[in-house]
Design a protein around this motif. Structure first.
Motif, mmCIF file in Angstrom:
data_model
loop_
_atom_site.group_PDB
_atom_site.id
_atom_site.type_symbol
_atom_site.label_atom_id
_atom_site.label_comp_id
_atom_site.label_asym_id
_atom_site.label_seq_id
_atom_site.Cartn_x
_atom_site.Cartn_y
_atom_site.Cartn_z
ATOM 1 N N LEU A 75 -4.715 -3.177 7.044
ATOM 2 C CA LEU A 75 -4.665 -1.753 6.651
ATOM 3 C C LEU A 75 -5.462 -0.897 7.629
ATOM 4 O O LEU A 75 -5.029 0.190 8.002
ATOM 5 C CB LEU A 75 -5.231 -1.570 5.247
ATOM 6 N N LYS A 76 -6.621 -1.390 8.027
ATOM 7 C CA LYS A 76 -7.468 -0.656 8.969
ATOM 8 C C LYS A 76 -6.722 -0.453 10.281
ATOM 9 O O LYS A 76 -6.697 0.649 10.830
ATOM 10 C CB LYS A 76 -8.774 -1.409 9.209
ATOM 11 N N LEU B 198 1.961 -7.837 3.835
ATOM 12 C CA LEU B 198 1.571 -6.459 3.554
ATOM 13 C C LEU B 198 2.743 -5.552 3.877
ATOM 14 O O LEU B 198 3.355 -5.657 4.939
ATOM 15 C CB LEU B 198 0.356 -6.052 4.393
ATOM 16 N N GLY C 277 -3.037 4.678 1.307
ATOM 17 C CA GLY C 277 -3.759 3.448 1.616
ATOM 18 C C GLY C 277 -4.209 2.679 0.391
ATOM 19 O O GLY C 277 -4.987 1.735 0.500
ATOM 20 N N HIS D 283 0.851 -1.185 0.000
ATOM 21 C CA HIS D 283 0.000 0.000 0.000
ATOM 22 C C HIS D 283 0.885 1.233 0.000
ATOM 23 O O HIS D 283 2.023 1.208 0.466
ATOM 24 C CB HIS D 283 -0.963 0.007 1.193
ATOM 25 N N THR E 66 -3.476 -0.489 10.704
ATOM 26 C CA THR E 66 -2.358 0.418 10.432
ATOM 27 C C THR E 66 -2.838 1.873 10.401
ATOM 28 O O THR E 66 -2.204 2.740 10.995
ATOM 29 C CB THR E 66 -1.698 0.060 9.080
ATOM 30 N N GLN E 67 -3.946 2.126 9.736
ATOM 31 C CA GLN E 67 -4.459 3.491 9.609
ATOM 32 C C GLN E 67 -5.012 3.997 10.949
ATOM 33 O O GLN E 67 -4.877 5.174 11.271
ATOM 34 C CB GLN E 67 -5.524 3.565 8.516
ATOM 35 N N SER F 50 4.472 -1.334 2.946
ATOM 36 C CA SER F 50 4.187 0.035 2.533
ATOM 37 C C SER F 50 5.303 0.502 1.618
ATOM 38 O O SER F 50 6.480 0.299 1.928
ATOM 39 C CB SER F 50 4.106 0.928 3.776
ATOM 40 N N LEU G 285 -3.786 0.070 -2.702
ATOM 41 C CA LEU G 285 -3.038 -1.159 -2.943
ATOM 42 C C LEU G 285 -2.446 -1.158 -4.345
ATOM 43 O O LEU G 285 -3.121 -0.791 -5.313
ATOM 44 C CB LEU G 285 -3.944 -2.376 -2.778
#
Length: 164
Positions: free
Chosen positions: A157-158, A108, A39, A35, A160-161, A110, A41
Motif C-alpha cells: 500500500l505504501k 492486494l 487506502g 483497499h 502504491t500510495q 483496489s 482495507l
C-alpha cells in the motif's frame, strides 16, 4: 480436489478435503486484501456458522486453491463467490501457516464499488485504515492470516500510495 504441496510450495500430489485434513497435508490458500481509494482495507467478519474462526475478522476474501488452479485464479474466484466482485489484484507475498497446514498466497487489490456478501460465509464487512486497525487490533479477533499478511499489504500500500 486440491494440490498437496511441501513447505517449499512444490506440488507433490492431489487429495480431497477430507484426506487433507485427516492426514495433516499441506494445501494452498489464496488470501485477498482490498483497499479503497482512501487506502482503507476491507475486512470481513466470518459467519458464526463457520467451522474455522467463526466471527473472526479476515481479509476481503479467501479460499483454497483447487488442483491445477493458480493462486491468482483462486483469488479471483473467491472475490466473485464471497463478494460478487471483479477487480485486478496482484500477489504481494506468500507464507506458510504451520498451525493451519496451508501455504498462503497474499493478494492486494483496489475496489470502491458495491459488494454483495455471501451470507453463509460473511457476517459483515467494514473498512479499516491502517491506523484504526493498529488501534483496535488487540480488541479484535482476527485470523492469523490477517496478522501474517498485514506487513506485506502495508508495504505494498505504501508503494502504491507513494507512486500515485
Amino acid at each position: 480436489m486440491r494440490d498437496i504441496v511441501n513447505t517449499d510450495d512444490e506440488v507433490i500430489g492431489q487429495a480431497e478435503k477430507g484426506e487433507i485434513e485427516e492426514k495433516g497435508l499441506i494445501s494452498r490458500v489464496a488470501f485477498v486484501m482490498l483497499h479503497n481509494g482512501r487506502g482503507e482495507l476491507l475486512l470481513h467478519q466470518r459467519a458464526a456458522t463457520k467451522r474455522a474462526y467463526p466471527l473472526y475478522w479476515s481479509g476481503a476474501a479467501a479460499g483454497h486453491v483447487d488442483a491445477g488452479e493458480s493462486y491468482e485464479e483462486a483469488a479471483h474466484r473467491e472475490l466473485r463467490e464471497e463478494l460478487g466482485i471483479e477487480t485486478k489484484c496482484r500477489q504481494v507475498g506468500k507464507f506458510y501457516s504451520e498451525a493451519d497446514r496451508e501455504m498462503v498466497g497474499v493478494f492486494l487489490g483496489s475496489y470502491d464499488g458495491p459488494i454483495k456478501i455471501e451470507e453463509a460465509e460473511v457476517a459483515r464487512v467494514e473498512h479499516f485504515s491502517l491506523e484504526r486497525l493498529s488501534q483496535e487490533r488487540e480488541a479484535m479477533q482476527v485470523t492469523s492470516f490477517v496478522d501474517r499478511s498485514l506487513p506485506m499489504v502495508a508495504e505494498a500500500l505504501k508503494v502504491t500510495q507513494d507512486s500515485a
